[in-house]
Design an enzyme around this catalytic site. Sequence first.
Site, short mmCIF file in Angstrom:
data_model
loop_
_atom_site.label_atom_id
_atom_site.label_comp_id
_atom_site.label_asym_id
_atom_site.label_seq_id
_atom_site.Cartn_x
_atom_site.Cartn_y
_atom_site.Cartn_z
CG ASP A 137 4.77 2.44 1.50
OD1 ASP A 137 5.81 2.49 2.15
OD2 ASP A 137 4.05 1.32 1.45
N GLY A 168 5.44 -4.62 10.59
CA GLY A 168 6.52 -5.84 11.24
C GLY A 168 6.70 -5.51 12.60
CG LEU A 176 12.94 -0.26 -0.95
CD1 LEU A 176 12.74 -1.33 -0.26
CD2 LEU A 176 14.02 -0.56 -2.21
CB ALA A 177 9.47 3.89 -5.28
CB ALA A 223 -25.01 45.68 -12.24
CE LYS A 248 2.57 1.43 -1.51
NZ LYS A 248 2.09 0.47 -0.62
NE ARG A 286 -1.33 -3.64 1.47
CZ ARG A 286 -0.42 -3.60 2.18
NH1 ARG A 286 -0.59 -3.76 3.64
NH2 ARG A 286 0.81 -3.75 1.73
CE1 TYR A 327 -11.67 30.07 -12.57
CE2 TYR A 327 -12.39 31.16 -14.52
CZ TYR A 327 -11.61 30.33 -13.73
OH TYR A 327 -10.39 29.82 -14.42
C1 UD1 Z 1 6.94 -3.03 5.07
C2 UD1 Z 1 7.75 -3.94 6.16
C3 UD1 Z 1 7.33 -3.65 7.67
C4 UD1 Z 1 6.90 -2.49 7.84
C5 UD1 Z 1 6.10 -1.48 6.83
C6 UD1 Z 1 6.27 -0.02 7.37
C7 UD1 Z 1 8.91 -5.55 4.74
C8 UD1 Z 1 8.92 -7.18 4.37
N1 UD1 Z 1 7.81 -5.39 5.59
O1 UD1 Z 1 5.87 -3.67 4.94
O2 UD1 Z 1 8.13 -4.41 8.30
O3 UD1 Z 1 6.46 -2.40 9.18
O4 UD1 Z 1 6.56 -1.64 5.52
O5 UD1 Z 1 5.36 0.57 6.42
O6 UD1 Z 1 9.48 -4.74 3.99
N2 UD1 Z 1 8.61 -2.73 -2.61
C9 UD1 Z 1 9.43 -2.89 -3.89
N3 UD1 Z 1 9.41 -3.95 -4.49
C10 UD1 Z 1 8.70 -5.21 -4.16
C11 UD1 Z 1 8.01 -4.99 -2.65
C12 UD1 Z 1 7.88 -3.74 -2.17
O7 UD1 Z 1 9.89 -1.89 -4.21
O8 UD1 Z 1 8.85 -6.11 -4.72
C13 UD1 Z 1 8.56 -1.35 -1.92
C14 UD1 Z 1 7.29 -0.90 -1.84
O9 UD1 Z 1 6.94 -0.18 -3.19
C15 UD1 Z 1 7.05 0.02 -0.53
C16 UD1 Z 1 8.16 -0.67 0.23
O10 UD1 Z 1 8.66 -1.56 -0.58
O11 UD1 Z 1 7.63 1.25 -0.87
C17 UD1 Z 1 7.32 -1.87 1.38
O12 UD1 Z 1 6.42 -2.62 0.77
P1 UD1 Z 1 5.18 -2.86 1.14
O13 UD1 Z 1 4.59 -4.28 0.44
O14 UD1 Z 1 4.21 -1.64 1.12
O15 UD1 Z 1 5.38 -3.63 2.67
P2 UD1 Z 1 4.68 -3.61 3.93
O16 UD1 Z 1 3.80 -4.78 4.04
O17 UD1 Z 1 3.92 -2.31 4.08
CA CA Z 2 3.78 -0.42 2.96
#
Ligand code: UD1
Ligand code: CA
Length: 435
Positions: free
Chosen positions: A104, A141, A9-10, A391, A23, A16, A334
């Site tokens: 992330d 979470g 998931l990216a 030099a 990110k 933030r 350098y």
């Molecule tokens: C998430 C988890 C949380 C966990 C934490 C660990 C959920 C709801 N919560 O929270 O339980 O403790 O990670 O680091 O998953 N993303 C998408 N599409 C979206 C939203 C998010 O691809 O619409 C991806 C983000 O790029 C990221 C990941 O999902 O890689 C997690 O999303 P993020 O918003 O960072 O969740 P957290 O609040 O960190």
């Molecule tokens: Ca996260």
Amino acid sequence: MNNIAAIILAAGRGTRMKSLTPKVMHTLLGKPMISYVVDTVRGAGIADIVAVIGFGGEKVKEFFKETKVRTVLQKKLLGSADAVRAARKEIKKFKGDILVVYGDTPLIKKETLARLAEKHKSSGASLTLLTTILKNPTGYGRIIRNTDGKILKIAEEDEAGTHKKEIKEINVGTCIFKAEDLFGPLAEIKRDNAKKEYYLTDAVNILSLKAKKIDSMAIDDLSEMIGVNSRKELAEATTVLKNRTADELIASGVTIQDPLSTTIYPGVKIGRDTLIYPNTVIESDVIIGKACHIGPFAHIRPGTRIGNKVEVGNFVELVRTEVQDFTKVKHHTYLGDAKVGKNVNIGAGTITVNYDGKNKNRTVIGDRAFIGVGAILIAPIKIGRRALVGAGSVVLKGQNIKDGATVVGVPARILQRRKQSRRREDEKPPISLQR
Ligand code: UD1
Ligand code: CA
């Protein structure tokens, strides 16, 4: 690993981070953080990978194209469950286990992924979560269990009531589902939370209400779970990665005098008995030989190759440069796009002028040459074996200084032929250069 597909998931915006860069493209010691995730998933033996992209799509897409990972676009960022839904069309026929990793969370180790997959398979669970206990679980979470220890649900920070906030066991994010137990519950997830997002973590409650088995595995090393949401966490992740890299080098026979002030990027190779003095930065794609002295305050940049028993001293910057055995580059220098032979002495403050505003040009310095203090070498140039540059000389571009010649002045002119040394070229270096 057979019969496992992975979804990365990216797509998240990374609000933030307060950045225009997506990110997952923020760099962690020279590489985008997402590249660590891809390497780890592959390193665990999983070949079938789909990445979900969204925010800053083009840049992220380009990265995945280079790494040959297929991508799907999440059109609206409606949460992690919606992101998995977007990946569904790519893997809907898949029948095995599906590993979900967050882009992330770059520090998870491949061994941990392999262990998680192993546990999932042997327990026969519908879902296995990677968890850990944190003193300060804020932001993560929380794992909610019943009195028998059975996992009931995950409560996200924004929905964790006061009593849930005391729960220290958290969801790392990495989890593995049986394919049918992932795609089934997805349709039932609602966005009735503060962020109005579809949370993948709500699948836990749905599966638990269907009496499906939910298992968990505790992570070994706490540092693996850092989720990078802010630049503060990016700095924390950088420190962890830097320490891991230093520890590996130290274990392999390198002395790092002050690991705290030293930054060595992952993948750098350093030979035994080399000593790294404090405040040194060694970036990616660098190979350093045995028994060298590097630093303090040296900056070794990509494409640098250093032989054995070389000394690179304080305030020296090297980039795309080869320095061969026994050579000394000891102070304020350098060298860019240079090739320096064996037993060369580079005087303090020597500068290669490698960039003419358009092109990067090469400097070649032969074995046993002696470059005087404060020389300016305007590339492209070639300085012969045992040649001497006085030099303060400025050697103009295009010059080819013959073996044994002496040049001095501004611009540098030939002074005399250096006397033929009685030593044969292929003999050992003088005593003073031996260690
Ligand atoms: C998430 C988890 C949380 C966990 C934490 C660990 C959920 C709801 N919560 O929270 O339980 O403790 O990670 O680091 O998953 N993303 C998408 N599409 C979206 C939203 C998010 O691809 O619409 C991806 C983000 O790029 C990221 C990941 O999902 O890689 C997690 O999303 P993020 O918003 O960072 O969740 P957290 O609040 O960190
Ligand atoms: Ca996260």
